[in-house]
Design a protein around this motif. Structure first.
Motif, PDB file in Angstrom:
ATOM      1  N   ILE A   1       0.652  -0.946   0.090  1.00  0.00           N
ATOM      2  CA  ILE A   1      -0.180  -0.087  -0.020  1.00  0.00           C
ATOM      3  C   ILE A   1       0.792   0.906   0.205  1.00  0.00           C
ATOM      4  O   ILE A   1       0.707   2.449  -0.785  1.00  0.00           O
ATOM      5  N   GLU A   2       1.753   1.449   1.229  1.00  0.00           N
ATOM      6  CA  GLU A   2       2.762   2.428   0.723  1.00  0.00           C
ATOM      7  C   GLU A   2       3.285   2.800  -0.437  1.00  0.00           C
ATOM      8  O   GLU A   2       3.826   3.474  -0.784  1.00  0.00           O
ATOM      9  N   GLN A   3       3.848   1.164  -1.271  1.00  0.00           N
ATOM     10  CA  GLN A   3       4.425   1.158  -2.468  1.00  0.00           C
ATOM     11  C   GLN A   3       3.462   2.309  -4.253  1.00  0.00           C
ATOM     12  O   GLN A   3       3.868   3.021  -4.592  1.00  0.00           O
ATOM     13  N   PHE A   4       2.137   1.736  -3.293  1.00  0.00           N
ATOM     14  CA  PHE A   4       1.156   2.373  -4.384  1.00  0.00           C
ATOM     15  C   PHE A   4       0.858   3.617  -3.727  1.00  0.00           C
ATOM     16  O   PHE A   4       0.567   4.608  -4.821  1.00  0.00           O
ATOM     17  N   ALA A   5       0.845   4.380  -3.018  1.00  0.00           N
ATOM     18  CA  ALA A   5       0.675   5.344  -2.636  1.00  0.00           C
ATOM     19  C   ALA A   5       1.993   6.200  -2.870  1.00  0.00           C
ATOM     20  O   ALA A   5       1.509   7.531  -3.246  1.00  0.00           O
ATOM     21  N   LEU A   6       3.114   6.227  -2.996  1.00  0.00           N
ATOM     22  CA  LEU A   6       4.726   6.673  -3.383  1.00  0.00           C
ATOM     23  C   LEU A   6       4.320   6.420  -5.021  1.00  0.00           C
ATOM     24  O   LEU A   6       3.967   7.895  -5.482  1.00  0.00           O
ATOM     25  N   ILE A   7       3.607   5.852  -4.992  1.00  0.00           N
ATOM     26  CA  ILE A   7       3.762   5.621  -7.207  1.00  0.00           C
ATOM     27  C   ILE A   7       2.407   6.875  -7.857  1.00  0.00           C
ATOM     28  O   ILE A   7       3.094   7.391  -8.125  1.00  0.00           O
ATOM     29  N   SER A   8       1.383   7.008  -6.916  1.00  0.00           N
ATOM     30  CA  SER A   8       0.094   7.753  -6.622  1.00  0.00           C
ATOM     31  C   SER A   8       1.077   9.153  -6.902  1.00  0.00           C
ATOM     32  O   SER A   8       0.516   9.836  -7.918  1.00  0.00           O
ATOM     33  N   VAL A   9       1.637   9.544  -6.113  1.00  0.00           N
ATOM     34  CA  VAL A   9       2.076  10.843  -5.636  1.00  0.00           C
ATOM     35  C   VAL A   9       2.677  10.717  -6.713  1.00  0.00           C
ATOM     36  O   VAL A   9       2.846  12.585  -7.287  1.00  0.00           O
ATOM     37  N   GLN A  10       4.234  10.437  -7.178  1.00  0.00           N
ATOM     38  CA  GLN A  10       4.857  10.341  -8.157  1.00  0.00           C
ATOM     39  C   GLN A  10       4.050  11.276  -9.697  1.00  0.00           C
ATOM     40  O   GLN A  10       4.845  11.735 -10.412  1.00  0.00           O
ATOM     41  N   THR A  11       3.087  10.303  -9.150  1.00  0.00           N
ATOM     42  CA  THR A  11       2.602  10.614 -10.923  1.00  0.00           C
ATOM     43  C   THR A  11       0.973  11.312 -10.854  1.00  0.00           C
ATOM     44  O   THR A  11       0.980  11.763 -12.068  1.00  0.00           O
ATOM     45  N   GLY A  12       1.441  12.461  -9.437  1.00  0.00           N
ATOM     46  CA  GLY A  12       0.177  13.278 -10.277  1.00  0.00           C
ATOM     47  C   GLY A  12      -1.432  13.413  -9.161  1.00  0.00           C
ATOM     48  O   GLY A  12      -2.095  14.113  -8.918  1.00  0.00           O
ATOM     49  N   ARG A  13      -1.161  11.898  -8.366  1.00  0.00           N
ATOM     50  CA  ARG A  13      -2.507  11.846  -8.084  1.00  0.00           C
ATOM     51  C   ARG A  13      -2.089  12.069  -6.857  1.00  0.00           C
ATOM     52  O   ARG A  13      -2.292  10.962  -6.069  1.00  0.00           O
ATOM     53  N   THR A  14      -2.131  13.226  -5.791  1.00  0.00           N
ATOM     54  CA  THR A  14      -2.170  13.889  -4.722  1.00  0.00           C
ATOM     55  C   THR A  14      -2.763  13.129  -3.567  1.00  0.00           C
ATOM     56  O   THR A  14      -2.843  12.436  -2.807  1.00  0.00           O
ATOM     57  N   VAL A  15      -4.003  13.245  -3.818  1.00  0.00           N
ATOM     58  CA  VAL A  15      -5.073  12.989  -2.915  1.00  0.00           C
ATOM     59  C   VAL A  15      -5.346  11.281  -2.977  1.00  0.00           C
ATOM     60  O   VAL A  15      -5.547  11.072  -1.516  1.00  0.00           O
ATOM     61  N   ILE A  16      -5.556  10.474  -3.408  1.00  0.00           N
ATOM     62  CA  ILE A  16      -5.417   9.233  -3.371  1.00  0.00           C
ATOM     63  C   ILE A  16      -3.878   8.928  -2.656  1.00  0.00           C
ATOM     64  O   ILE A  16      -4.217   7.943  -2.127  1.00  0.00           O
ATOM     65  N   GLY A  17      -2.457   8.992  -3.285  1.00  0.00           N
ATOM     66  CA  GLY A  17      -1.399   8.727  -2.375  1.00  0.00           C
ATOM     67  C   GLY A  17      -1.465   8.825  -1.468  1.00  0.00           C
ATOM     68  O   GLY A  17      -1.077   8.426  -0.135  1.00  0.00           O
ATOM     69  N   VAL A  18      -2.096  10.195  -1.159  1.00  0.00           N
ATOM     70  CA  VAL A  18      -2.474  10.663   1.121  1.00  0.00           C
ATOM     71  C   VAL A  18      -2.667   9.755   1.507  1.00  0.00           C
ATOM     72  O   VAL A  18      -2.597   8.862   2.644  1.00  0.00           O
ATOM     73  N   TRP A  19      -4.081   9.626   0.643  1.00  0.00           N
ATOM     74  CA  TRP A  19      -4.977   8.739   1.253  1.00  0.00           C
ATOM     75  C   TRP A  19      -4.812   7.186   1.341  1.00  0.00           C
ATOM     76  O   TRP A  19      -4.859   6.939   2.569  1.00  0.00           O
ATOM     77  N   ALA A  20      -3.893   6.897   0.115  1.00  0.00           N
ATOM     78  CA  ALA A  20      -3.081   5.381   0.493  1.00  0.00           C
ATOM     79  C   ALA A  20      -2.084   5.107   1.167  1.00  0.00           C
ATOM     80  O   ALA A  20      -2.044   4.570   2.506  1.00  0.00           O
ATOM     81  N   ALA A  21      -1.228   6.702   1.377  1.00  0.00           N
ATOM     82  CA  ALA A  21      -0.335   6.215   2.627  1.00  0.00           C
ATOM     83  C   ALA A  21      -0.565   6.193   4.228  1.00  0.00           C
ATOM     84  O   ALA A  21      -0.529   5.996   4.605  1.00  0.00           O
ATOM     85  N   VAL A  22      -2.365   6.803   3.997  1.00  0.00           N
ATOM     86  CA  VAL A  22      -2.492   7.085   5.738  1.00  0.00           C
ATOM     87  C   VAL A  22      -3.565   5.426   6.153  1.00  0.00           C
ATOM     88  O   VAL A  22      -2.753   4.993   6.943  1.00  0.00           O
ATOM     89  N   ILE A  23      -3.698   5.371   4.934  1.00  0.00           N
ATOM     90  CA  ILE A  23      -4.280   3.664   4.675  1.00  0.00           C
ATOM     91  C   ILE A  23      -3.426   2.972   5.885  1.00  0.00           C
ATOM     92  O   ILE A  23      -3.086   1.797   5.947  1.00  0.00           O
ATOM     93  N   GLY A  24      -1.691   3.083   4.820  1.00  0.00           N
ATOM     94  CA  GLY A  24      -0.325   1.791   5.107  1.00  0.00           C
ATOM     95  C   GLY A  24      -0.091   2.241   6.525  1.00  0.00           C
ATOM     96  O   GLY A  24      -0.159   1.171   6.921  1.00  0.00           O
ATOM     97  N   CYS A  25      -0.241   3.107   6.643  1.00  0.00           N
ATOM     98  CA  CYS A  25       0.368   2.945   8.170  1.00  0.00           C
ATOM     99  C   CYS A  25      -0.802   2.813   8.829  1.00  0.00           C
ATOM    100  O   CYS A  25       0.325   2.098  10.143  1.00  0.00           O
ATOM    101  N   VAL A  26      -2.178   3.136   8.932  1.00  0.00           N
ATOM    102  CA  VAL A  26      -2.644   2.250   9.990  1.00  0.00           C
ATOM    103  C   VAL A  26      -2.850   0.550   9.203  1.00  0.00           C
ATOM    104  O   VAL A  26      -2.609  -0.304  10.486  1.00  0.00           O
ATOM    105  N   VAL A  27      -2.077   0.194   8.904  1.00  0.00           N
ATOM    106  CA  VAL A  27      -2.277  -1.456   8.679  1.00  0.00           C
ATOM    107  C   VAL A  27      -0.716  -2.027   8.990  1.00  0.00           C
ATOM    108  O   VAL A  27      -0.583  -2.332   9.450  1.00  0.00           O
ATOM    109  N   PHE A  28       0.496  -0.720   9.074  1.00  0.00           N
ATOM    110  CA  PHE A  28       1.412  -1.419   9.911  1.00  0.00           C
ATOM    111  C   PHE A  28       1.574  -1.004  11.097  1.00  0.00           C
ATOM    112  O   PHE A  28       1.545  -1.915  12.132  1.00  0.00           O
ATOM    113  N   ALA A  29       0.532  -0.362  11.574  1.00  0.00           N
ATOM    114  CA  ALA A  29       0.445  -0.135  13.123  1.00  0.00           C
ATOM    115  C   ALA A  29      -0.457  -2.052  13.461  1.00  0.00           C
ATOM    116  O   ALA A  29      -0.004  -1.809  14.776  1.00  0.00           O
ATOM    117  N   PHE A  30      -1.453  -2.044  12.742  1.00  0.00           N
ATOM    118  CA  PHE A  30      -2.291  -3.096  13.227  1.00  0.00           C
ATOM    119  C   PHE A  30      -0.877  -4.764  13.115  1.00  0.00           C
ATOM    120  O   PHE A  30      -1.238  -5.362  13.883  1.00  0.00           O
TER     121      PHE A  30
END
Length: 85
Positions: free
Chosen positions: A31-60
């Motif tokens: 999920i974090e890799q997807f977030a990074l790729i999303s931000v790099q391709t200009g889809r910032t909102v999706i990238g930030v959302w995915a980064a937050v979800i990735g952090c939640v998954v890491f916390a679990f």
């Protein structure tokens, strides 16, 4: 000395929590890799959302490893040491 069937539930619990923690960690990495790729391709909102979800998954994954798997490991270790005595 205890038989293997008496220790089996604790071993199964350890394996399930260990694999669950590892699986959540791998999912968090994906999920974090997807977030990074999303931000790099200009889809910032999706990238930030995915980064937050990735952090939640890491916390679990962390909580499962430290609370559940560590506790299960201690129970298995205690059962093995008690069976040796």
């Amino acid at each position: 000395m205890k038989s293997a069937f008496e220790i089996l539930p604790e071993l199964l619990e350890l394996v399930v929590f260990g694999l669950g923690s590892a699986g959540l960690s791998v999912a968090g990495l994906y999920i974090e890799q997807f977030a990074l790729i999303s931000v790099q391709t200009g889809r910032t909102v999706i990238g930030v959302w995915a980064a937050v979800i990735g952090c939640v998954v890491f916390a679990f994954a962390y909580l499962m490893a430290t609370d559940k798997a560590a506790h299960s490991f201690e129970k298995v270790k205690r059962e093995f040491t008690d069976s040796i005595k």
